[in-house]
Design a protein around this motif. Structure first.
Motif, mmCIF file in Angstrom:
data_model
loop_
_atom_site.group_PDB
_atom_site.id
_atom_site.type_symbol
_atom_site.label_atom_id
_atom_site.label_comp_id
_atom_site.label_asym_id
_atom_site.label_seq_id
_atom_site.Cartn_x
_atom_site.Cartn_y
_atom_site.Cartn_z
ATOM 1 N N TYR A 117 7.068 7.281 -5.264
ATOM 2 C CA TYR A 117 7.266 6.561 -3.918
ATOM 3 C C TYR A 117 6.447 5.470 -4.182
ATOM 4 C CZ TYR A 117 9.165 10.901 -2.267
ATOM 5 O OH TYR A 117 9.917 11.965 -1.959
ATOM 6 N N HIS A 118 6.971 4.160 -3.542
ATOM 7 C CA HIS A 118 6.081 3.174 -3.325
ATOM 8 C C HIS A 118 5.201 3.348 -2.301
ATOM 9 C CE1 HIS A 118 8.430 0.882 -5.996
ATOM 10 N NE2 HIS A 118 9.716 1.230 -4.949
ATOM 11 N N TYR A 119 4.179 2.605 -2.014
ATOM 12 C CA TYR A 119 2.992 3.140 -1.211
ATOM 13 C C TYR A 119 3.298 3.453 0.174
ATOM 14 C CZ TYR A 119 -0.455 2.571 2.216
ATOM 15 O OH TYR A 119 -1.509 2.895 3.418
ATOM 16 N N ASP A 120 4.420 2.537 0.801
ATOM 17 C CA ASP A 120 4.752 2.715 2.051
ATOM 18 C C ASP A 120 5.263 4.506 2.333
ATOM 19 O OD1 ASP A 120 4.114 0.419 3.337
ATOM 20 O OD2 ASP A 120 6.166 -0.524 3.138
ATOM 21 N N LEU A 121 5.698 5.031 1.242
ATOM 22 C CA LEU A 121 6.295 6.301 1.457
ATOM 23 C C LEU A 121 5.306 7.301 0.748
ATOM 24 C CD1 LEU A 121 10.060 6.107 0.327
ATOM 25 C CD2 LEU A 121 9.249 6.170 2.685
ATOM 26 N N LEU A 126 -3.507 -1.672 -2.492
ATOM 27 C CA LEU A 126 -3.249 -0.387 -2.664
ATOM 28 C C LEU A 126 -1.899 -0.164 -3.791
ATOM 29 C CD1 LEU A 126 -2.898 0.799 0.989
ATOM 30 C CD2 LEU A 126 -4.472 1.813 -0.725
ATOM 31 N N ASN A 127 -1.143 -1.086 -3.950
ATOM 32 C CA ASN A 127 -0.011 -1.114 -4.961
ATOM 33 C C ASN A 127 -0.121 -2.174 -6.130
ATOM 34 O OD1 ASN A 127 1.637 0.797 -3.936
ATOM 35 N ND2 ASN A 127 3.041 -0.795 -2.840
ATOM 36 N N LYS A 128 -1.350 -2.490 -6.166
ATOM 37 C CA LYS A 128 -1.682 -3.088 -7.257
ATOM 38 C C LYS A 128 -1.456 -2.759 -8.776
ATOM 39 C CE LYS A 128 -5.312 -6.272 -9.175
ATOM 40 N NZ LYS A 128 -6.758 -6.940 -9.233
ATOM 41 N N PRO A 129 -0.592 -3.287 -9.621
ATOM 42 C CA PRO A 129 -0.257 -2.769 -10.885
ATOM 43 C C PRO A 129 -1.300 -2.649 -11.721
ATOM 44 C CG PRO A 129 0.510 -4.677 -10.625
ATOM 45 C CD PRO A 129 -0.087 -4.617 -9.363
ATOM 46 N N GLY A 130 -2.355 -3.282 -11.781
ATOM 47 C CA GLY A 130 -3.749 -3.377 -12.731
ATOM 48 C C GLY A 130 -4.792 -2.903 -12.258
ATOM 49 N N ILE A 151 -10.376 18.208 -4.195
ATOM 50 C CA ILE A 151 -9.678 18.849 -5.316
ATOM 51 C C ILE A 151 -8.140 18.581 -5.123
ATOM 52 C CG2 ILE A 151 -9.150 21.000 -6.207
ATOM 53 C CD1 ILE A 151 -11.943 22.037 -5.700
ATOM 54 N N ALA A 152 -7.618 18.880 -3.776
ATOM 55 C CA ALA A 152 -6.262 18.641 -3.694
ATOM 56 C C ALA A 152 -6.034 17.142 -3.923
ATOM 57 C CB ALA A 152 -6.042 19.149 -2.118
ATOM 58 N N ASP A 153 -6.753 16.335 -3.199
ATOM 59 C CA ASP A 153 -6.447 14.897 -3.367
ATOM 60 C C ASP A 153 -6.422 14.413 -4.888
ATOM 61 O OD1 ASP A 153 -6.263 12.126 -2.259
ATOM 62 O OD2 ASP A 153 -8.342 11.874 -2.934
ATOM 63 N N VAL A 154 -7.278 14.627 -5.647
ATOM 64 C CA VAL A 154 -7.638 14.298 -6.983
ATOM 65 C C VAL A 154 -6.114 14.799 -7.874
ATOM 66 C CG1 VAL A 154 -8.687 14.643 -9.196
ATOM 67 C CG2 VAL A 154 -9.888 14.009 -7.121
ATOM 68 N N TYR A 155 -5.840 16.293 -7.546
ATOM 69 C CA TYR A 155 -4.781 16.775 -8.561
ATOM 70 C C TYR A 155 -3.433 16.204 -8.187
ATOM 71 C CZ TYR A 155 -1.716 20.029 -10.342
ATOM 72 O OH TYR A 155 -0.676 20.666 -11.080
ATOM 73 N N ASP A 156 -3.159 15.934 -6.743
ATOM 74 C CA ASP A 156 -1.852 15.125 -6.307
ATOM 75 C C ASP A 156 -1.894 13.937 -6.721
ATOM 76 O OD1 ASP A 156 0.645 15.894 -4.825
ATOM 77 O OD2 ASP A 156 0.007 13.959 -3.964
ATOM 78 N N ALA A 157 -2.955 13.079 -6.770
ATOM 79 C CA ALA A 157 -2.875 11.735 -7.257
ATOM 80 C C ALA A 157 -2.870 11.553 -8.735
ATOM 81 C CB ALA A 157 -4.292 11.051 -6.684
ATOM 82 N N MET A 158 -3.386 12.190 -9.279
ATOM 83 C CA MET A 158 -3.435 12.206 -10.823
ATOM 84 C C MET A 158 -2.019 12.620 -11.371
ATOM 85 S SD MET A 158 -7.372 13.001 -11.887
ATOM 86 C CE MET A 158 -7.239 12.518 -13.586
ATOM 87 N N THR A 159 -1.315 13.478 -10.670
ATOM 88 C CA THR A 159 -0.101 14.088 -11.378
ATOM 89 C C THR A 159 1.055 13.687 -10.722
ATOM 90 O OG1 THR A 159 -0.231 15.964 -9.539
ATOM 91 C CG2 THR A 159 -1.066 16.624 -11.782
ATOM 92 N N SER A 160 0.995 12.508 -9.851
ATOM 93 C CA SER A 160 1.836 11.620 -9.255
ATOM 94 C C SER A 160 2.329 10.479 -9.920
ATOM 95 C CB SER A 160 1.487 11.341 -7.662
ATOM 96 O OG SER A 160 1.666 12.620 -6.878
ATOM 97 N N HIS A 161 3.513 9.959 -9.901
ATOM 98 C CA HIS A 161 3.998 8.632 -10.331
ATOM 99 C C HIS A 161 3.251 7.501 -9.154
ATOM 100 C CE1 HIS A 161 7.180 10.110 -13.017
ATOM 101 N NE2 HIS A 161 7.013 11.173 -12.295
ATOM 102 N N ARG A 162 2.750 6.538 -9.953
ATOM 103 C CA ARG A 162 2.268 5.683 -9.115
ATOM 104 C C ARG A 162 2.893 4.107 -9.638
ATOM 105 N NH1 ARG A 162 2.106 4.984 -5.393
ATOM 106 N NH2 ARG A 162 0.333 4.338 -4.345
#
Length: 372
Positions: A127-131, A180-184, A249-260
């Motif tokens: 998802y893009h940031y807004d979603l 938040l959406n910066k690619p680098g 823990i939940a935040d790190v896991y979801d963030a690191m396993t998600s497409h950004r």
């Protein structure tokens, strides 16, 4: 059926399960045959994967343990309630948040978690940031609720934990979207801006005068770490509230396993390894173990690549062995379809030297594969 990454979709494939946009609009109907035009439409939708019919696993039915419509409803409730924050410039500007829709959807999520007999199975999407910020918050809430259930929190505490997790990133609504959406990589100044979201979230919710102290502390402390290296206050060990430790823990896991937009997801087992390695230093070890017991690292239906080179579909998960699911192998090491798919249960003695090195359904590869 099996879950296929959008990068692996091909014309002629047939959709096995209706696929929806984040706002609830139908994207692909069941039994629709994909064309190049439809595939391009899916790629532009920001979804990461689609359920596809596959004769090799035709008898395998995937039943989501958290209904997708409920997750979309929860994300939309957050988006609608957070909308006033988009015009907020600083914490001195009081903004009223409509909480009733969030409370209602939290009750539904709680009912699903309490009635769940087994591991939580969530599929990460792009998802893009807004979603993303809203979808991420729902996932973090579900992961947190599963941990809270596992450690046997009282019903009232479990509900407050869920509310804290749903709202943990509300402070990001005040951060510039371009950061938040910066690619680098972020500059030091940009990173300091992002780090303000935990305190900003606490300040925003404190103004509402309706949240208990533990809900507020979960929001404020989800980036604190046991060794004092976190933010905003550099709290250590027992100074950090239980809710903050769980949501971290939940935040790190979801963030690191998600497409950004700025990176591909990590393989779940590598993220779990990171959490386990950080136990006692960064994360509470008992809570990491509770997370490990509660969440299916590889949800049923995902397509995985084994260390043998073979490709298969996860058909069953084992409690206490999240990295060792039962896999139905459908292709050999040369990626030739097997006439007769075979079951490879990774907990069995004969398969103990076999492990998962890639998750094609979500575009994930192991850190070893990524390094090549």
């Amino acid at each position: 059926m099996r879950l296929v990454s959008i990068t692996d979709l091909r014309a002629g494939m047939v959709v096995a399960k209706s696929t929806y946009m984040q706002d609830g609009r139908l994207l692909l109907g069941e039994d629709v045959e994909l064309s190049d035009r439809l595939i391009e439409k899916v790629k532009n939708s920001s979804l990461g994967s689609v359920y596809i019919k596959d004769d090799r696993v035709e008898d395998f039915v995937i039943n989501e343990n958290i209904p997708e419509p409920l997750k979309r409803q929860a994300a939309n409730a957050l988006e609608n309630s957070f909308r006033p924050m988009k015009t907020k410039k600083d914490n001195s500007q009081l903004v009223h948040l409509e909480m009733k829709p969030i409370e209602n959807v939290l009750d539904e999520l709680l009912d699903e978690v309490r009635g769940l007999d087994g591991l939580l199975e969530l599929i990460a999407n792009t998802y893009h940031y807004d979603l993303y910020v809203f979808s991420h918050s729902v996932n973090v809430a579900l992961y947190s609720l599963m941990v809270g259930k596992e450690i046997k929190l009282t019903p009232k505490k479990l509900k407050r934990l869920g509310m804290s997790a749903l709202l943990h990133d509300i402070g990001k609504m005040m951060a510039p979207v371009d950061i938040l959406n910066k690619p680098g990589a972020l500059t030091d100044e940009e990173y300091e801006t992002i780090k303000k979201h935990a305190q900003n979230g606490y300040d925003i919710l404190s103004q509402q005068m309706v949240f208990s102290p533990d809900v507020l502390r979960g929001v404020a402390e989800h980036h604190e770490r046991l060794d004092g290296s976190g933010y905003p206050k550099g709290l250590t060990e027992d100074e950090i509230h239980l809710f903050g430790k769980i949501i971290a823990i939940a935040d790190v896991y979801d963030a690191m396993t998600s497409h950004r937009v700025y990176r591909d997801p990590m393989l779940p087992q590598d993220v779990l390894e990171f959490l386990l390695a950080g136990a006692t230093k960064l994360f509470d070890p008992e809570l990491v173990k509770a997370f490990n017991r509660s969440v299916a690292i590889y949800p049923k239906g995902v397509t995985v690549q084994l260390s043998t080179g073979e490709v298969g579909v996860v058909i069953e998960n084992h409690y206490n062995f999240p990295l060792r699911p039962k896999v139905l192998v459908i292709e050999n090491a040369s990626h030739v379809s097997l006439d007769q798919p075979k079951v490879c249960d990774l907990v069995e003695r004969e398969h103990l030297t076999t492990f998962i090195v890639g998750c094609e359904s979500m575009g994930m590869k192991s850190k070893e594969s990524l390094a090549k």
